[in-house]
Design a protein around this motif. Sequence first.
Motif, PDB file in Angstrom:
ATOM      1  N   UNK A  58      33.429  12.440  43.447  1.00 34.59           N
ATOM      2  CA  UNK A  58      34.758  12.875  43.885  1.00 34.59           C
ATOM      3  C   UNK A  58      35.172  14.054  43.007  1.00 34.59           C
ATOM      4  N   UNK A  59      36.412  14.483  43.131  1.00 34.05           N
ATOM      5  CA  UNK A  59      36.911  15.592  42.317  1.00 34.05           C
ATOM      6  C   UNK A  59      36.710  15.281  40.838  1.00 34.05           C
ATOM      7  N   UNK A  60      37.024  14.049  40.442  1.00 29.72           N
ATOM      8  CA  UNK A  60      36.778  13.600  39.070  1.00 29.72           C
ATOM      9  C   UNK A  60      35.396  12.953  39.028  1.00 29.72           C
ATOM     10  N   UNK A  61      34.444  13.610  38.388  1.00 24.66           N
ATOM     11  CA  UNK A  61      33.063  13.131  38.326  1.00 24.66           C
ATOM     12  C   UNK A  61      33.016  11.783  37.602  1.00 24.66           C
ATOM     13  N   UNK A  62      32.303  10.789  38.138  1.00 28.82           N
ATOM     14  CA  UNK A  62      32.219   9.486  37.490  1.00 28.82           C
ATOM     15  C   UNK A  62      31.652   9.588  36.074  1.00 28.82           C
ATOM     16  N   UNK A  63      32.340   8.939  35.145  1.00 27.26           N
ATOM     17  CA  UNK A  63      31.916   8.942  33.746  1.00 27.26           C
ATOM     18  C   UNK A  63      32.192   7.570  33.149  1.00 27.26           C
ATOM     19  N   UNK A  64      31.542   7.309  32.017  1.00 29.94           N
ATOM     20  CA  UNK A  64      31.634   6.006  31.367  1.00 29.94           C
ATOM     21  C   UNK A  64      31.780   6.210  29.861  1.00 29.94           C
ATOM     22  N   UNK A  65      32.449   5.269  29.200  1.00 29.18           N
ATOM     23  CA  UNK A  65      32.556   5.292  27.745  1.00 29.18           C
ATOM     24  C   UNK A  65      32.693   3.861  27.243  1.00 29.18           C
ATOM     25  N   UNK A  66      32.561   3.693  25.923  1.00 21.71           N
ATOM     26  CA  UNK A  66      32.774   2.397  25.273  1.00 21.71           C
ATOM     27  C   UNK A  66      33.840   2.599  24.200  1.00 21.71           C
ATOM     28  N   UNK A  67      34.861   1.745  24.225  1.00 22.82           N
ATOM     29  CA  UNK A  67      35.898   1.763  23.200  1.00 22.82           C
ATOM     30  C   UNK A  67      35.980   0.385  22.566  1.00 22.82           C
ATOM     31  N   UNK A  68      36.404   0.368  21.323  1.00 21.82           N
ATOM     32  CA  UNK A  68      36.617  -0.894  20.616  1.00 21.82           C
ATOM     33  C   UNK A  68      38.121  -1.039  20.441  1.00 21.82           C
ATOM     34  N   UNK A  69      38.687  -2.117  21.011  1.00 21.45           N
ATOM     35  CA  UNK A  69      40.113  -2.393  20.913  1.00 21.45           C
ATOM     36  C   UNK A  69      40.274  -3.730  20.209  1.00 21.45           C
ATOM     37  N   UNK A  70      40.950  -3.726  19.073  1.00 15.77           N
ATOM     38  CA  UNK A  70      41.186  -4.941  18.292  1.00 15.77           C
ATOM     39  C   UNK A  70      39.876  -5.682  18.034  1.00 15.77           C
ATOM     40  N   UNK A  71      38.798  -4.926  17.772  1.00 11.44           N
ATOM     41  CA  UNK A  71      37.514  -5.527  17.437  1.00 11.44           C
ATOM     42  C   UNK A  71      36.649  -5.925  18.618  1.00 11.44           C
ATOM     43  N   UNK A  72      37.104  -5.680  19.834  1.00  9.53           N
ATOM     44  CA  UNK A  72      36.344  -6.047  21.033  1.00  9.53           C
ATOM     45  C   UNK A  72      35.896  -4.788  21.757  1.00  9.53           C
ATOM     46  N   UNK A  73      34.604  -4.716  22.129  1.00 13.04           N
ATOM     47  CA  UNK A  73      34.071  -3.564  22.857  1.00 13.04           C
ATOM     48  C   UNK A  73      34.378  -3.686  24.343  1.00 13.04           C
ATOM     49  N   UNK A  74      34.848  -2.574  24.939  1.00  9.48           N
ATOM     50  CA  UNK A  74      35.140  -2.497  26.363  1.00  9.48           C
ATOM     51  C   UNK A  74      34.354  -1.354  26.972  1.00  9.48           C
ATOM     52  N   UNK A  75      33.782  -1.593  28.145  1.00  3.95           N
ATOM     53  CA  UNK A  75      33.149  -0.545  28.934  1.00  3.95           C
ATOM     54  C   UNK A  75      34.214  -0.038  29.892  1.00  3.95           C
ATOM     55  N   UNK A  76      34.469   1.268  29.883  1.00  3.25           N
ATOM     56  CA  UNK A  76      35.471   1.856  30.766  1.00  3.25           C
ATOM     57  C   UNK A  76      34.831   2.943  31.601  1.00  3.25           C
ATOM     58  N   UNK A  77      35.328   3.087  32.834  1.00  6.27           N
ATOM     59  CA  UNK A  77      34.851   4.148  33.715  1.00  6.27           C
ATOM     60  C   UNK A  77      36.033   4.922  34.254  1.00  6.27           C
ATOM     61  N   UNK A  78      35.746   6.148  34.688  1.00  9.73           N
ATOM     62  CA  UNK A  78      36.755   6.979  35.340  1.00  9.73           C
ATOM     63  C   UNK A  78      36.077   7.800  36.420  1.00  9.73           C
ATOM     64  N   UNK A  79      36.880   8.454  37.244  1.00 13.53           N
ATOM     65  CA  UNK A  79      36.330   9.278  38.320  1.00 13.53           C
ATOM     66  C   UNK A  79      36.147   8.469  39.585  1.00 13.53           C
ATOM     67  N   UNK A  80      35.380   9.002  40.492  1.00 10.64           N
ATOM     68  CA  UNK A  80      35.150   8.315  41.756  1.00 10.64           C
ATOM     69  C   UNK A  80      33.968   8.909  42.493  1.00 10.64           C
ATOM     70  N   UNK A  81      33.656   8.293  43.628  1.00  9.23           N
ATOM     71  CA  UNK A  81      32.529   8.751  44.426  1.00  9.23           C
ATOM     72  C   UNK A  81      32.762   8.432  45.887  1.00  9.23           C
ATOM     73  N   UNK A  82      32.033   9.123  46.736  1.00  4.19           N
ATOM     74  CA  UNK A  82      32.117   8.896  48.173  1.00  4.19           C
ATOM     75  C   UNK A  82      30.717   8.673  48.726  1.00  4.19           C
ATOM     76  N   UNK A  83      30.659   8.116  49.921  1.00  2.00           N
ATOM     77  CA  UNK A  83      29.395   7.857  50.595  1.00  2.00           C
ATOM     78  C   UNK A  83      29.641   6.983  51.805  1.00  2.00           C
TER      79      UNK A  83
END
Length: 153
Positions: A58-83
């Motif tokens: 989509x306009x915002x290319x799909x991307x991924x990151x890992x953040x640690x919040x209060x000692x816990x790891x989270x997988x986060x994504x942003x963007x989108x896709x079509x098909x």
Amino acid sequence: MPRNGTSRRSLLTAAVAVPAATLGTPLLATPAAADAPGGIVVVHDWQPLTLASGVTAAVDVPAVRVVKIAGTDFLQMRGGFTGQFTADTVIGAMPTTITVPKVVRAVCPRNNSAGINSCRVEVHTTGRVTVFGGTAANDITWVTLDSYSAVLA
């Protein structure tokens, strides 16, 4: 009753700071320090997903990151896709620098068809990213990943 080591205030501060970290603009006058208990640490910064054939960013290319919040790891994504997804479909692969210790899944918005407006997006330990829920009678034509946030451990 034994006290938990993490206060509700620090968890709330971290939860409020997540959108600020995503937008890059602080919502709090004093954001939580990255090394303070309850702070947010970027473990792996945004990296693009490798999209499969037949999947368009989509306009915002799909991307991924890992953040640690209060000692816990989270997988986060942003963007989108079509098909045109009429079955459970592998839509791409994770960057090789980010691995998941278990299958991670979250619910994401999709095109509203026959009252169904969400689908499951799953990341497998092999790195493949799959969208679930499309059928021949109710195909998925777009998905946004902006709400994807899942605990890694």
